[in-house]
Motif scaffolding. Sequence first.
Motif, short mmCIF file in Angstrom:
data_model
loop_
_atom_site.label_atom_id
_atom_site.label_comp_id
_atom_site.label_asym_id
_atom_site.label_seq_id
_atom_site.Cartn_x
_atom_site.Cartn_y
_atom_site.Cartn_z
N HIS A 62 0.89 -1.18 0.23
CA HIS A 62 0.06 -0.01 0.04
C HIS A 62 1.01 1.38 0.02
CE1 HIS A 62 0.13 1.14 4.55
NE2 HIS A 62 0.12 -0.25 4.62
N ASP A 173 5.87 2.39 6.46
CA ASP A 173 4.63 1.35 6.57
C ASP A 173 3.82 2.49 5.44
OD1 ASP A 173 2.28 0.37 6.94
OD2 ASP A 173 1.86 0.98 8.78
N ASP A 174 3.76 1.95 4.24
CA ASP A 174 4.24 0.86 3.78
C ASP A 174 5.05 0.97 2.37
OD1 ASP A 174 4.54 -2.10 3.34
OD2 ASP A 174 2.74 -2.24 2.27
N GLU A 205 -5.22 1.64 2.55
CA GLU A 205 -5.20 0.39 3.41
C GLU A 205 -5.27 0.94 4.73
OE1 GLU A 205 -2.81 -2.74 6.14
OE2 GLU A 205 -2.66 -0.25 5.67
N GLU A 206 -4.92 2.14 5.21
CA GLU A 206 -4.62 2.48 6.53
C GLU A 206 -6.20 2.99 7.20
OE1 GLU A 206 -2.22 2.10 8.36
OE2 GLU A 206 -0.57 2.33 7.25
N ASP A 228 3.91 -6.12 3.46
CA ASP A 228 3.54 -4.92 4.60
C ASP A 228 4.68 -4.99 5.57
OD1 ASP A 228 2.36 -2.86 5.87
OD2 ASP A 228 0.42 -3.45 5.06
N VAL A 229 4.66 -4.15 6.68
CA VAL A 229 5.60 -4.11 7.72
C VAL A 229 4.72 -4.72 8.81
CG1 VAL A 229 6.39 -1.98 6.83
CG2 VAL A 229 4.66 -2.10 8.34
ZN LIG Z 1 0.71 -1.03 6.63
#
Ligand SMILES: [Zn+2]
Length: 351
Positions: A62, A173-174, A205-206, A228-229
Amino acid sequence: MIPVFLETILNTASVSGCEETNQKLALEYLRDIAEEQKCDAVGNAYSLIHRDATCSVMLSAHMDEIGFRIVQIMDDGMLKVQEAGGVYPALYAGAPMQIIHETEDGIVCVPACCTFSDELLKNSDVKDRDLVLDIGASSKEEAETIVSIGDPVCADTHARELLNGRITSRALDDKAGVYVILEAARRAVEKGASCGIIAHTSVGEETSGRGAWFAGTRMKPSCCIAVDVTWANDCPGGDPAKNGDVRLGKGPVLCMSGMVNKKMNALLKKTAAECGIPVQYETAGGRTYTDGDILTMTGSGIPMALVSIPLRYMHSSVEAADLKDIEQCIELIAEFLLRIDETFRYEPLEV
Ligand SMILES: [Zn+2]
């Protein structure tokens, strides 16, 4: 050294819902090897490689970052904000901030200070509405000539190098994941991979996962790898009982979760062993809280594996990662793409 492309996307704001500038950069980055590039109504960006192959693997990361939006311009020219994503508002008291304002001539980054008071510093439960931004305006009218309601806001910080190949930025992120999938697609092609690859940089995404839903339902890949992280726990307050003993510099993280396809995870593990890449494991009792959850549950279901980059201080302006982990995630995914084809069986049972 921070790779130039990674540094550029890290330093270019893309608060959730306002990812366009960086999405264009992602498309440009793979233009020379993509057979086709697409975007969609929510702002996802796709680069398609070997698009007629029977087996297609979507690599997804993302592009959006956490931040705020301007919610109110007050009479004295000060600004109030509303959160966009899982921010910790207390971390922004006294921080340098920027407001991303679009004009007819392009995007302007307006510098701002996040103010604080004795009262705010004593508040143990700071909310977004407690924060006040000062752009130096002396009235509401003056502020309104520079910024607008809804403008995205994030910390005004730049990526920096720490010791031992470690880096810090507000948006690993990310965007570290974005760099991983774009580089992995490129490297897989260089190594001679023949499977179809859809390099997908996602939006939202967030905040909602809308990007992943649009991507999964429209592209219908054979499988997907979400990158992702994840929480590295080798830092103050870190607790391996939270998600596993994950450390910076110890390699890509595979997720043990019912959401993740067992066969794909096994192939990732085998690939890592063959290539001498160390891997770490995290667990997720239920959802993984990544785009991978949404991708695997769209349409008639998409088998999914999650490859994570260890990250300290997630959802802050000083997120920290290790360039070695990032490089090993790229290599692992590129090598995975060499090993998967249409004969791969995703079912965990023999019938
Ligand atoms: Zn993320």
